[in-house]
Design an enzyme around this catalytic site. Sequence first.
Site, PDB file in Angstrom:
ATOM      1  N   PRO A 278      -8.878  -0.430  -2.720  1.00  0.00           N
ATOM      2  CA  PRO A 278      -7.676  -1.104  -2.939  1.00  0.00           C
ATOM      3  C   PRO A 278      -7.279  -1.846  -3.971  1.00  0.00           C
ATOM      4  O   PRO A 278      -8.253  -2.351  -4.717  1.00  0.00           O
ATOM      5  CB  PRO A 278      -7.397  -1.654  -1.517  1.00  0.00           C
ATOM      6  CG  PRO A 278      -8.619  -1.411  -0.712  1.00  0.00           C
ATOM      7  CD  PRO A 278      -9.466  -1.192  -1.619  1.00  0.00           C
ATOM      8  N   PRO A 279      -5.785  -2.104  -4.334  1.00  0.00           N
ATOM      9  CA  PRO A 279      -5.765  -3.152  -5.391  1.00  0.00           C
ATOM     10  C   PRO A 279      -6.264  -4.603  -4.854  1.00  0.00           C
ATOM     11  O   PRO A 279      -6.082  -4.875  -3.855  1.00  0.00           O
ATOM     12  CB  PRO A 279      -4.223  -2.996  -5.639  1.00  0.00           C
ATOM     13  CG  PRO A 279      -3.918  -1.716  -4.920  1.00  0.00           C
ATOM     14  CD  PRO A 279      -4.793  -1.387  -3.941  1.00  0.00           C
ATOM     15  N   GLY A 280      -6.493  -5.196  -6.035  1.00  0.00           N
ATOM     16  CA  GLY A 280      -6.773  -6.871  -5.821  1.00  0.00           C
ATOM     17  C   GLY A 280      -7.941  -7.046  -5.011  1.00  0.00           C
ATOM     18  O   GLY A 280      -8.158  -8.347  -4.813  1.00  0.00           O
ATOM     19  N   THR A 281      -8.956  -6.156  -4.953  1.00  0.00           N
ATOM     20  CA  THR A 281     -10.180  -6.434  -4.325  1.00  0.00           C
ATOM     21  C   THR A 281     -11.300  -7.012  -5.446  1.00  0.00           C
ATOM     22  O   THR A 281     -12.508  -7.284  -5.165  1.00  0.00           O
ATOM     23  CB  THR A 281     -10.902  -5.238  -3.663  1.00  0.00           C
ATOM     24  OG1 THR A 281     -10.914  -4.195  -4.638  1.00  0.00           O
ATOM     25  CG2 THR A 281      -9.713  -4.930  -2.682  1.00  0.00           C
ATOM     26  N   LYS A 283     -12.189  -5.288  -8.807  1.00  0.00           N
ATOM     27  CA  LYS A 283     -12.889  -4.612  -9.585  1.00  0.00           C
ATOM     28  C   LYS A 283     -12.819  -4.961 -11.135  1.00  0.00           C
ATOM     29  O   LYS A 283     -13.982  -4.866 -11.724  1.00  0.00           O
ATOM     30  CB  LYS A 283     -12.118  -3.039  -9.511  1.00  0.00           C
ATOM     31  CG  LYS A 283     -12.261  -2.334  -8.091  1.00  0.00           C
ATOM     32  CD  LYS A 283     -11.622  -1.072  -8.078  1.00  0.00           C
ATOM     33  CE  LYS A 283     -10.136  -1.276  -8.184  1.00  0.00           C
ATOM     34  NZ  LYS A 283      -9.410  -2.000  -7.061  1.00  0.00           N
ATOM     35  N   HIS A 499      14.427 -11.265  20.600  1.00  0.00           N
ATOM     36  CA  HIS A 499      13.790  -9.779  20.156  1.00  0.00           C
ATOM     37  C   HIS A 499      12.335 -10.453  19.773  1.00  0.00           C
ATOM     38  O   HIS A 499      11.203  -9.822  20.182  1.00  0.00           O
ATOM     39  CB  HIS A 499      14.367  -9.488  18.647  1.00  0.00           C
ATOM     40  CG  HIS A 499      13.770  -8.325  18.249  1.00  0.00           C
ATOM     41  ND1 HIS A 499      14.349  -7.064  18.493  1.00  0.00           N
ATOM     42  CD2 HIS A 499      12.599  -8.298  17.387  1.00  0.00           C
ATOM     43  CE1 HIS A 499      13.459  -6.089  17.809  1.00  0.00           C
ATOM     44  NE2 HIS A 499      12.519  -6.934  17.086  1.00  0.00           N
ATOM     45  N   GLU A 500      12.237 -11.540  19.413  1.00  0.00           N
ATOM     46  CA  GLU A 500      10.762 -12.080  18.856  1.00  0.00           C
ATOM     47  C   GLU A 500      10.150 -12.548  20.099  1.00  0.00           C
ATOM     48  O   GLU A 500       8.814 -12.339  20.365  1.00  0.00           O
ATOM     49  CB  GLU A 500      10.844 -12.997  17.776  1.00  0.00           C
ATOM     50  CG  GLU A 500      11.352 -12.715  16.465  1.00  0.00           C
ATOM     51  CD  GLU A 500      10.767 -11.456  15.836  1.00  0.00           C
ATOM     52  OE1 GLU A 500       9.453 -11.181  16.076  1.00  0.00           O
ATOM     53  OE2 GLU A 500      11.822 -10.760  15.049  1.00  0.00           O
ATOM     54  N   HIS A 503       8.407  -9.486  21.726  1.00  0.00           N
ATOM     55  CA  HIS A 503       7.345  -9.079  21.199  1.00  0.00           C
ATOM     56  C   HIS A 503       6.143  -9.959  21.522  1.00  0.00           C
ATOM     57  O   HIS A 503       5.092  -9.456  21.882  1.00  0.00           O
ATOM     58  CB  HIS A 503       7.195  -9.068  19.590  1.00  0.00           C
ATOM     59  CG  HIS A 503       8.201  -8.087  19.131  1.00  0.00           C
ATOM     60  ND1 HIS A 503       7.980  -6.809  19.228  1.00  0.00           N
ATOM     61  CD2 HIS A 503       9.427  -8.200  18.199  1.00  0.00           C
ATOM     62  CE1 HIS A 503       8.800  -5.827  18.079  1.00  0.00           C
ATOM     63  NE2 HIS A 503       9.502  -6.991  17.859  1.00  0.00           N
ATOM     64  N   ASP A 577      10.169  -1.795  13.807  1.00  0.00           N
ATOM     65  CA  ASP A 577       9.060  -1.648  15.006  1.00  0.00           C
ATOM     66  C   ASP A 577       8.975  -0.101  15.457  1.00  0.00           C
ATOM     67  O   ASP A 577       7.806   0.257  15.572  1.00  0.00           O
ATOM     68  CB  ASP A 577       9.576  -2.448  16.000  1.00  0.00           C
ATOM     69  CG  ASP A 577       9.989  -3.902  15.646  1.00  0.00           C
ATOM     70  OD1 ASP A 577       9.139  -4.358  14.866  1.00  0.00           O
ATOM     71  OD2 ASP A 577      10.655  -4.441  16.095  1.00  0.00           O
TER      72      ASP A 577
END
EC number: 3.4.24.-
Length: 754
Positions: A278-281, A283, A499-500, A503, A577
């Site tokens: 993935p990006p940002g790892t 490399k 709503h929150e 969850h 959601d």
Amino acid sequence: MKQRMKKPSLGTFILILILIGILAYVLWQFLSPKLGYKSLSDLEQRIITNAKSATDDNFFWAFGFDISDFRIKVVEQVGNRIESYQVVADPTIIRLYQAGTGGVISENILSQLGSSAPKVNSWREIIQLATKASLTSEIIENAINQKINNALSLVGAGQSVSKNTIVNANLPVIFNFDRPRGNFLSSFIVPYIPFLLISLFGFWLFFRLSQNSQAGGGLFNPGKNQAIRIKSNKKFTDVAGNAEVKEEIAEFVDYLKNPKKYAAAGAKIPKGILLGGPPGTGKTLLAKATAGEANVPFFFISASNFVELYVGVGAKRVRELFKEARAESPAIIFIDELDAIGRSRGSGIGGGHDEREQTLNQLLVEMDGMVENSGILLIGATNRTDVLDPALLRPGRFDRSIIVGLPDIKEREEILKLHAKGKRISQNITLANIAKRTPGFSGAQLENVINEATLLSVREKTQVITGKQIDEAIDRVISGPAKKNRVITEDERTMVAYHEAGHAVVGIKLRSGVKVQKITIVPRGNTGGYNLMLPEHEKYNSTKSELLASIAAFMGGRAAEEIIYGKNEISTGAANDIEKATKIARRMVTEFGMSNLGPIQYEQDNSSPFLGRDYFKNASFSSQVGHEIDIEIREIISSSYKLAIATIQEHRLLLELIKDTLLEKETIVFEEIQQLEQTLKPLPKSTEIEEKQKVNTKDILEELMGSDFANNQEKSYENEDQNQNSLEAINYNIDDQDDDKNDSESKIDSSKEQ
């Protein structure tokens, strides 16, 4: 080290001289005196004024005719200055001024000359009066006769030419000066100076471009090697985490440093490493560290630099790159974003033989072709290993394919520790806790978290980075900055809180293996609020019950809205959601085999990287099977939604408590959520504890003075804290005794009153 100034080349001197010449010519043309213009009436007035002047202050030095250009050119003395100008006149006027006799002179002109002026019969005589006294008519007549003789010599023998014929033929007649003739320099050299300078400049430009072409670049050779030789100061110690990847690459670096050791063992070092993930790892960071460790020539190039405007440029640049690397072997070539030229052949705009494919073919030949590449290590990096051509991935080209994945909790802590160096972080903050709260974060995101927290500390002018600033930094990385100025009605704010809270209640009570770490109704990005639910432990697999609980948690917000407001008043806030819940349910049916349809993979990844990832997704099953898949997905979503409604109705009090707390504080964290769940009572006002603004001095002292000094200093701080705590305990006991005494006195007083 101070760099020595480069000596200017001969071409630079030539360019400077050419530019100076052009500038001098322009200035000369601009500043050189030019004759001005006057009208014919002004000239007649000047003739009359000078003719009747009794002194030598006003007269003509020169009065000439140029019939070919219809000009009268005058040099005049006016008081203490000399003026030069010219007058545009038609041939009739010029002949009138030239004629010795004839012509009509108006009475007005004669009256202006005055009665004392000599009698004149022509304009020519008036002009003679206006010129310098030494210029007599005899001199003027001789000049005219000379012109006549020159004209006769041009016409030839047997011809007769009169004075009037010469005048009518528009030949120049000059009274007291000849028409100026330029010398050789002004006539033949000066007019061609601009052309010569521009030609020299063009020759110099062509010469420089040709030099660049011979050196391998410029306009005449676009196939120049675009790779950059870099020297990096990064080491493997600057790369946190990725221990296995560093170990693999370190083996290659050791081979480049000590090739004889591997040759003696009969080992062949792999020719290439492909870094995917993935990006940002990290490399590209690993490539920089490799350049710093290897101490060999390191060539860096982006794959997009190969293919440009001209056909064949990419293949030539590949040849030039490997040619230069072979000349300086052992060397490392790093190609970043390899998928720009390494995509599978046979697809794409332009058919199966476009410029990109030619470049890829040349790269394949250079990596493992007829020419040996001993001593050259090729490192490629890409986020899209799935679209690379199979010929590029075979052994002999990229022998090792290493996935640089997202860091686990231990690696995240190491990365945070690396980026926290030099930052003043509160002693109450532990990097391990930050690592737990950032699952799925890449190394680049973790670096951004620390940097955002540092910027917030500077903005808020705190001495250290606080836990609140770390929380805000994590939220910024996940969802962007808070929109505190968004105008929202109280009713909508209450609906978002419900709503929150929905969850959160479902996530807390279903025990799906995740913890509700944070709930907020502060809008960020496109959301009005969000729940941060994190797994209790790092897991790489999920069970069916956990997936169903996750779907129910996603549906908890919509369930809370339906319970509180009714089916007809539910909002659009659950759109994201529902999208996430549907994706999980579809994968459970089509990929994971967690439905009544059985363990069958219905959706295979036959997608094309050029035509879109979902273009061929539904091609492996019939419409009847697709209908059954939809029924199973609907059943999973419906049952999870019913479970969410039942859970919220069962714990309605917890829903109201979380909603009220959110309306009051806007954001609540794990400890507060846990207290609400356990006590089912509102939070006391004293739960807001201000964090100590204390610098973690041990880490700073350990970096500066060593670990022994830091440990001794910490022990002294602990002793001071113990003494301070003892004093506080004594004061507390004294206060308690005073309170008890006051209580007893108050009891006595009350008994007395009774």
